[in-house]
Write an enzyme that holds these catalytic residues in place. Sequence first.
Site, PDB file in Angstrom:
ATOM      1  N   SER A   1      12.135 -14.685  -7.208  1.00 47.04           N
ATOM      2  CA  SER A   1      12.677 -14.938  -6.063  1.00 47.04           C
ATOM      3  C   SER A   1      13.247 -13.849  -5.254  1.00 47.04           C
ATOM      4  O   SER A   1      13.703 -13.101  -6.044  1.00 47.04           O
ATOM      5  CB  SER A   1      13.906 -15.963  -6.532  1.00 47.04           C
ATOM      6  OG  SER A   1      14.743 -16.127  -5.273  1.00 47.04           O
TER       7      SER A   1
ATOM      8  N   TYR B   1      21.850 -18.875 -11.711  1.00 46.50           N
ATOM      9  CA  TYR B   1      20.413 -19.349 -11.463  1.00 46.50           C
ATOM     10  C   TYR B   1      19.574 -17.748 -11.102  1.00 46.50           C
ATOM     11  O   TYR B   1      18.426 -17.514 -11.490  1.00 46.50           O
ATOM     12  CB  TYR B   1      20.070 -20.128 -10.222  1.00 46.50           C
ATOM     13  CG  TYR B   1      18.635 -20.200  -9.367  1.00 46.50           C
ATOM     14  CD1 TYR B   1      17.635 -20.573  -9.985  1.00 46.50           C
ATOM     15  CD2 TYR B   1      18.643 -19.552  -8.321  1.00 46.50           C
ATOM     16  CE1 TYR B   1      16.292 -20.284  -9.422  1.00 46.50           C
ATOM     17  CE2 TYR B   1      17.355 -19.256  -7.831  1.00 46.50           C
ATOM     18  CZ  TYR B   1      16.160 -19.738  -8.319  1.00 46.50           C
ATOM     19  OH  TYR B   1      14.971 -19.866  -7.794  1.00 46.50           O
TER      20      TYR B   1
ATOM     21  N   LYS C   1      16.551 -15.249 -12.881  1.00 45.92           N
ATOM     22  CA  LYS C   1      15.241 -14.623 -12.467  1.00 45.92           C
ATOM     23  C   LYS C   1      14.990 -13.106 -12.887  1.00 45.92           C
ATOM     24  O   LYS C   1      14.153 -12.473 -13.099  1.00 45.92           O
ATOM     25  CB  LYS C   1      15.179 -14.777 -11.004  1.00 45.92           C
ATOM     26  CG  LYS C   1      14.968 -16.327 -10.546  1.00 45.92           C
ATOM     27  CD  LYS C   1      13.621 -16.896 -11.097  1.00 45.92           C
ATOM     28  CE  LYS C   1      13.513 -18.630 -10.959  1.00 45.92           C
ATOM     29  NZ  LYS C   1      12.413 -18.828 -11.590  1.00 45.92           N
TER      30      LYS C   1
HETATM   31  C1  WQD Z   1      18.399 -21.386   4.231  1.00 45.06           C
HETATM   32  C2  WQD Z   1      19.278 -21.230   5.250  1.00 45.06           C
HETATM   33  C3  WQD Z   1      21.766 -21.254   4.720  1.00 45.06           C
HETATM   34  C4  WQD Z   1      21.491 -25.901   4.494  1.00 45.06           C
HETATM   35  C5  WQD Z   1      17.994 -20.531  -1.890  1.00 45.06           C
HETATM   36  C6  WQD Z   1      18.067 -19.779  -3.203  1.00 45.06           C
HETATM   37  C7  WQD Z   1      16.775 -18.915  -2.986  1.00 45.06           C
HETATM   38  C8  WQD Z   1      15.687 -19.761  -3.395  1.00 45.06           C
HETATM   39  C9  WQD Z   1      15.624 -20.631  -2.142  1.00 45.06           C
HETATM   40  C10 WQD Z   1      15.174 -21.619  -4.846  1.00 45.06           C
HETATM   41  C11 WQD Z   1      20.589 -20.313   5.001  1.00 45.06           C
HETATM   42  C12 WQD Z   1      21.362 -22.416   6.154  1.00 45.06           C
HETATM   43  C13 WQD Z   1      21.058 -24.255   4.699  1.00 45.06           C
HETATM   44  C14 WQD Z   1      22.211 -26.245   5.473  1.00 45.06           C
HETATM   45  C15 WQD Z   1      22.298 -24.604   6.639  1.00 45.06           C
HETATM   46  N1  WQD Z   1      15.882 -20.505  -4.433  1.00 45.06           N
HETATM   47  N2  WQD Z   1      21.536 -23.854   5.598  1.00 45.06           N
HETATM   48  N3  WQD Z   1      22.386 -26.035   6.244  1.00 45.06           N
HETATM   49  O1  WQD Z   1      19.990 -20.000   0.532  1.00 45.06           O
HETATM   50  O2  WQD Z   1      18.076 -18.860   1.492  1.00 45.06           O
HETATM   51  O3  WQD Z   1      17.926 -19.600  -0.642  1.00 45.06           O
HETATM   52  O4  WQD Z   1      16.910 -21.543  -2.006  1.00 45.06           O
HETATM   53  O5  WQD Z   1      14.587 -22.350  -5.692  1.00 45.06           O
HETATM   54  O6  WQD Z   1      17.109 -18.299  -4.357  1.00 45.06           O
HETATM   55  O7  WQD Z   1      19.145 -18.768  -2.979  1.00 45.06           O
HETATM   56  O8  WQD Z   1      17.841 -21.297   1.165  1.00 45.06           O
HETATM   57  O9  WQD Z   1      17.212 -23.509   2.120  1.00 45.06           O
HETATM   58  O10 WQD Z   1      19.589 -23.177   1.139  1.00 45.06           O
HETATM   59  O11 WQD Z   1      19.305 -21.737   3.228  1.00 45.06           O
HETATM   60  O12 WQD Z   1      22.740 -24.068   7.613  1.00 45.06           O
HETATM   61  O13 WQD Z   1      22.435 -27.625   5.177  1.00 45.06           O
HETATM   62  O14 WQD Z   1      19.817 -22.189   5.784  1.00 45.06           O
HETATM   63  O15 WQD Z   1      23.173 -21.061   5.172  1.00 45.06           O
HETATM   64  O16 WQD Z   1      20.953 -19.359   6.029  1.00 45.06           O
HETATM   65  P1  WQD Z   1      18.598 -19.845   0.655  1.00 45.06           P
HETATM   66  P2  WQD Z   1      18.324 -22.576   1.927  1.00 45.06           P
END
Ligand code: WQD
Length: 340
Positions: A126, A151, A155
């Site tokens: 990741s 988590y 990785k």
């Molecule tokens: C994306 C953007 C949020 C939800 C995580 C893990 C990473 C990988 C993928 C997987 C961010 C914003 C999100 C919401 C929002 N792991 N957001 N409202 O955090 O980049 O990565 O998932 O298995 O290791 O850390 O992904 O999709 O959660 O967020 O505004 O309800 O969307 O703040 O900017 P992230 P995400």
Amino acid sequence: MSKILVTGGTGYIGSHTIVELINAGHEPVIIDNLSNSEISVLEGIRQITGHSPGFYQEDAGSREAVEKIIAAHPDITAIIHFAAFKAVGESVQKPLSYYRNNLDSTINLLECMLAAGIPNFVFSSSCTVYGQPDELPVSESAPIKQAESPYGNTKQMCEDILRNVAAATALKAISLRYFNPVGAHESALIGELPRGVPNNLMPFITQTAIGKREKLTVFGDDYDTPDGSGIRDYIHVVDLAKAHVKACERLIAGQNKASIEFFNLGTGSGYSVLEVIKAFEKVNGVKLNYTIGPRRAGDIEKVYADTSFSNSELGWKANLGLEEMVASAWKWEQRLADKK
Ligand code: WQD
């Protein structure tokens, strides 16, 4: 044609990879304990490809199970290891279960494959290993930052294990560092099946649009980005899946340049949360109910990939853009609603 053992093959990224392996003429065999996936995924794979891959409902951390499967398929030439717990927030609450599950399965698979003389291993890593990078776009040689969550740490630790084992044994490993996988197969026969309230942006958007969630909260609009919301490198899951086929073929053909290699899997373009919302609304012709809320703990401001090494060395490039991502994600959510 190669026979490839795929752990977590009924999961979100795993199932799309099974389809691309079959499309490329390979023969995948799945091991999945169904802890975060559904058996019905196999039917989706069959409908798309016309093939039913071998399936074992077993735990990738079980020595007995993996030995049995490898013994039953002596022609397996590579393993792709997807099976893992992946919820960042949950990992903070249950660190030991994350360390136990994610490390055990990796160590077990390595021990079993090396004992059986199978050298080739593709690992699901990741972009979280980079934390908030100092330079963007971030390349594979960027420093690894202290992990924000158990988590993320699993990785990093698995990458370390692979590095050490590759230095000491016949292991040849490729670690694929995913940015933000989204979307679904264009047929809408397979896609993401989040259990409970989704943590990730895209399933939260589609569930809000379909009426399963009342509203989406944008986590912060005061970041140092053009519109203030966080920026990520979203990548279509089908493009991501194809990179796994390339990685396996590279290892099996002996084209790898080192016993362990790391590749970024992203498009190279960053989009903000608000840009993703706008694209979703425009492409699909639906209005999303959303509000701006506070930042989410542990989130970084912005990250997107330098894909030049993956493009030149792995011979892989993402082809699908944000429009295809939001369209396929929405088609899949609608199909799920129709099935109920
Ligand atoms: C994306 C953007 C949020 C939800 C995580 C893990 C990473 C990988 C993928 C997987 C961010 C914003 C999100 C919401 C929002 N792991 N957001 N409202 O955090 O980049 O990565 O998932 O298995 O290791 O850390 O992904 O999709 O959660 O967020 O505004 O309800 O969307 O703040 O900017 P992230 P995400």
